[in-house]
Structure formats: C-alpha cells, structure tokens
Design an enzyme around this catalytic site. Structure first.
Site, PDB file in Angstrom:
ATOM      1  N   PRO A   9       3.811   6.041  -9.626  1.00  0.00           N
ATOM      2  CA  PRO A   9       4.666   5.079 -10.308  1.00  0.00           C
ATOM      3  C   PRO A   9       4.215   3.649 -10.020  1.00  0.00           C
ATOM      4  O   PRO A   9       3.817   3.347  -8.884  1.00  0.00           O
ATOM      5  CB  PRO A   9       6.066   5.337  -9.725  1.00  0.00           C
ATOM      6  CG  PRO A   9       5.903   6.267  -8.583  1.00  0.00           C
ATOM      7  CD  PRO A   9       4.528   6.854  -8.633  1.00  0.00           C
ATOM      8  N   ALA A  53       6.463   0.308  -7.494  1.00  0.00           N
ATOM      9  CA  ALA A  53       7.467   0.954  -6.650  1.00  0.00           C
ATOM     10  C   ALA A  53       7.148   0.810  -5.166  1.00  0.00           C
ATOM     11  O   ALA A  53       7.729   1.462  -4.333  1.00  0.00           O
ATOM     12  CB  ALA A  53       7.594   2.428  -7.035  1.00  0.00           C
ATOM     13  N   GLY A  74       1.577   0.117  -4.026  1.00  0.00           N
ATOM     14  CA  GLY A  74       0.337  -0.660  -4.128  1.00  0.00           C
ATOM     15  C   GLY A  74      -0.423  -0.430  -5.424  1.00  0.00           C
ATOM     16  O   GLY A  74      -1.645  -0.560  -5.462  1.00  0.00           O
ATOM     17  N   SER A 100      -0.627  -2.260  -8.077  1.00  0.00           N
ATOM     18  CA  SER A 100      -1.348  -3.411  -8.633  1.00  0.00           C
ATOM     19  C   SER A 100      -2.615  -3.690  -7.829  1.00  0.00           C
ATOM     20  O   SER A 100      -3.668  -3.988  -8.391  1.00  0.00           O
ATOM     21  CB  SER A 100      -0.438  -4.631  -8.766  1.00  0.00           C
ATOM     22  OG  SER A 100      -0.457  -5.425  -7.633  1.00  0.00           O
ATOM     23  N   ALA A 101      -2.557  -3.549  -6.496  1.00  0.00           N
ATOM     24  CA  ALA A 101      -3.778  -3.767  -5.696  1.00  0.00           C
ATOM     25  C   ALA A 101      -4.803  -2.669  -5.966  1.00  0.00           C
ATOM     26  O   ALA A 101      -6.004  -2.939  -6.065  1.00  0.00           O
ATOM     27  CB  ALA A 101      -3.433  -3.800  -4.209  1.00  0.00           C
ATOM     28  N   ALA A 102      -4.325  -1.424  -6.110  1.00  0.00           N
ATOM     29  CA  ALA A 102      -5.259  -0.324  -6.400  1.00  0.00           C
ATOM     30  C   ALA A 102      -5.931  -0.556  -7.753  1.00  0.00           C
ATOM     31  O   ALA A 102      -7.135  -0.313  -7.917  1.00  0.00           O
ATOM     32  CB  ALA A 102      -4.526   1.017  -6.379  1.00  0.00           C
ATOM     33  N   ASP A 137      -2.347  -4.726   0.805  1.00  0.00           N
ATOM     34  CA  ASP A 137      -2.440  -3.701  -0.244  1.00  0.00           C
ATOM     35  C   ASP A 137      -3.893  -3.524  -0.686  1.00  0.00           C
ATOM     36  O   ASP A 137      -4.391  -2.395  -0.799  1.00  0.00           O
ATOM     37  CB  ASP A 137      -1.609  -4.091  -1.469  1.00  0.00           C
ATOM     38  CG  ASP A 137      -0.125  -3.909  -1.247  1.00  0.00           C
ATOM     39  OD1 ASP A 137       0.275  -3.749  -0.082  1.00  0.00           O
ATOM     40  OD2 ASP A 137       0.624  -3.925  -2.229  1.00  0.00           O
TER      41      ASP A 137
HETATM   42  O1  PMV Z   1       3.080  -4.676  -3.062  1.00  0.00           O
HETATM   43  P1  PMV Z   1       4.118  -3.957  -2.288  1.00  0.00           P
HETATM   44  O2  PMV Z   1       5.423  -3.851  -3.005  1.00  0.00           O
HETATM   45  O3  PMV Z   1       3.591  -2.681  -1.719  1.00  0.00           O
HETATM   46  O4  PMV Z   1       4.507  -4.877  -1.000  1.00  0.00           O
HETATM   47  C1  PMV Z   1       3.558  -5.548  -0.293  1.00  0.00           C
HETATM   48  C2  PMV Z   1       4.005  -5.798   1.100  1.00  0.00           C
HETATM   49  C3  PMV Z   1       4.635  -7.149   1.408  1.00  0.00           C
HETATM   50  O5  PMV Z   1       4.494  -7.295   2.824  1.00  0.00           O
HETATM   51  C4  PMV Z   1       6.107  -7.153   1.052  1.00  0.00           C
HETATM   52  C5  PMV Z   1       3.948  -8.318   0.691  1.00  0.00           C
HETATM   53  C6  PMV Z   1       2.531  -8.600   1.165  1.00  0.00           C
HETATM   54  O6  PMV Z   1       1.818  -9.315   0.438  1.00  0.00           O
HETATM   55  O7  PMV Z   1       2.136  -8.160   2.257  1.00  0.00           O
END
Ligand code: PMV
Length: 305
Positions: free
Chosen positions: A83, A86, A89, A91-93, A140
């Site tokens: 998903p 949620a 990660g 968007s980073a992946a 991420d």
């Molecule tokens: O991108 P997410 O929703 O997995 O959250 C990232 C983790 C945070 O610590 C909340 C933000 C960050 O940039 O480290």
C-alpha cells in the site's frame, strides 16, 4: 527492470528527524521500475499516469530526480507491491527503483563503479523525496537502497545490523494514512511550543533504539518487543498515534505479540507487531477486527554489497 525494497521502521521514527538513531528493515515487497528515453517526461505508477508539466507531486519529483542524475526526458513505469502512503516507504522505494532504472539507461553498470552508482541513486532518491516530505531524514531511501536491517542517523547514514535470528513481523494498515510531511510538521510545531517535551522524547527514543540494536544482535525477542511498546508510548506523547493505531497495537498484544507500535509517520497508516515465532495468530486477530494485514520476515533480505 530495477527494484527497491519497501521498509519498516522498527524503532526511532520522528526522533530520527532530530538527529536520533533509528532502526529500519527492508521487506521482501517493494517497487519495480523501468525507464526509457522519451520526448517528454511521462510516469505511470500502477494505473495512474502523469505527464511533464501537469504540476502533480509525482511529475515534479521525477523532474527533480532526473535533474539530480543529469538525465534526458524519460518514460517511466513503476509497480508497487504494497500500500502507498501507509508508512512502508513506498515513495522512497519508488525514488530508489526509478533512480536505478534511469542509471541503467544513462550509465550502464559497467560504466559506473558500485559505490559511485549507490551514491548517485541515494542523491537522486533524496531529490525525489524532498518533493513529498520537505525535511526527510533520509532513512526511507537508505533502507530501500541498502536492503537488510540498518541503524541510521542523519549524521552517519546507514550501517548494517546483523540479526541473530529473523524477526517475524505482522503488519496491519491501522487507518487511512496521513501525509508524512504533515506529521513531521506537527511534531516540529509541538517542538517549537514544548521543546522540553520533544527533547525528552527524543532522548528516550535514542536509548530505546540503542538497546533495541543490542537485542536484535543478541536475538533477545522479548526485550525487543518491550522496547517497541515503550517506543509506541513515546510516539503517543508526540501526538502521532491514533485510536486506530492504539486499537491495532492492543489487539496484537492480546494475540501474543511481544511488542507493537506504529511504523513510519503515524496519524494512521501501518502498525508492526513482533511475533515470538509465528505471526499467524496476530494476523487472524486483526482480520477478525477488519484490519488489512500481512506477515513479513525481516532477515530473509540480504544487504546490498
Ligand atoms: O515515510 P514514512 O511515513 O515511512 O515516515 C518516515 C519516518 C519519519 O521519521 C516520520 C520521517 C523521516 O523523514 O524520517
């Protein structure tokens, strides 16, 4: 075809933005991406397509990623196996998988050394992430790029953590996801109003993460579970938990989880629970309450070289 892993933050989210350490682990689910040269940028993620100049975040993120790699216009197709938005990660992946696919187009593997290509992928993924997050800690993208389990700080970047035994996790979507940028901004506002409160939470989380690393390296699962529960309490104090998250954590603990907490930005999104051996009873209890969920074993995924 390029790939990057989704991740869970085992402990330390939010505090990591303020320089504290955090532990993250790659999942065996992730993102696949392909890129080819084109007349103008075009990106399809699942069944949604964006084109150059449409003003969408994703189109602007592709432009930022492409600028970082000094690449020509591209047509990109990406598929998510989890998903989005949620806390896993996505968007980073996506950023890492697309950067890898783009690098395959502009600089085939034999032209670039591995350390150079990893550094370029991370820089491009960071440019992509900044469009969505504003002030990402980088954890991420580091987890998606490295694979395996990592200990991460903003100052030192990722270092691999060797697991004494795999971690059986259950993961549930505990509610509609909130935007990471908004949750990070909320904590920043709290910090401006109550620096003492946020400072204490960040110090507490630092100690929890350092102890959790020792537990993971020693295979002390009950110890790790307790530290996850304590991390969840401190995250609630930062106002990033919700009723849905607390309910999902309580259900998991009743079903035998050694510990449970939100993962990622909170405000909704995913919860992780550490099972003793088998996550099935936790998953069954969640399903009975209507949570979408799945099991994942951390430790089956190897680190990149
Ligand atoms: O991108 P997410 O929703 O997995 O959250 C990232 C983790 C945070 O610590 C909340 C933000 C960050 O940039 O480290």
């Amino acid at each position: 075809m390029a790939r990057a892993a989704a991740k869970v933050i085992l402990l330390g989210e939010h505090a990591v933005v303020y320089g504290a350490p955090a532990l993250a682990a790659a999942l065996d689910r992730g993102v696949h991406a392909v890129a080819v040269r084109a007349d103008a940028d075009r990106i399809r993620v699942g069944d949604r397509e964006h084109v150059a100049g449409d003003g969408s975040d994703i189109e602007r993120a592709l432009a930022a990623l492409r600028a970082s790699l000094d690449a020509p216009p591209l047509a990109v197709e990406a598929t998510l196996e989890m998903p989005a938005g949620a806390g896993l990660g996505a968007s980073a992946a996506l950023g890492v998988a697309i950067a890898r696919a783009v690098l395959d187009v502009i600089a085939p593997a034999h032209d670039v050394s591995l350390p150079e290509s990893r550094a370029r992928v991370l820089a491009a993924a960071a440019a992509w992430e900044r469009i969505f997050h504003g002030n990402p800690s980088g954890i991420d993208a580091a987890a998606a790029e490295c694979g395996g389990c990592i200990y991460y700080t903003r100052d030192t970047g990722p270092s691999p953590v060797v697991l004494a035994r795999p971690l059986p996790l259950a993961i549930a979507v505990a509610g509609p996801p909130a935007k990471t940028r908004e949750m990070v901004d909320n904590v920043a506002r709290l910090s401006a109003r109550r620096p003492d409160l946020v400072g204490k939470a960040v110090s507490g989380i630092t100690a929890l993460v350092q102890n959790a690393r020792l537990c993971i390296e020693a295979g002390d699962m009950p110890g790790l579970g307790k530290l996850m529960d304590l991390n969840q309490m401190l995250l609630s104090g930062l106002m990033v938990s919700t009723e849905g998250i607390e309910n999902a954590c309580a259900t998991a603990r009743r079903a035998g989880a050694l510990g449970a907490k939100l993962t990622g930005a909170g405000g909704g999104g995913c919860v992780i629970a550490l099972a003793d051996l088998d996550p099935a009873p936790i998953l069954a209890a969640w399903r009975e309450e209507g949570f979408e969920c799945f099991g994942a074993t951390v430790g089956g995924v190897e680190h990149a070289a």
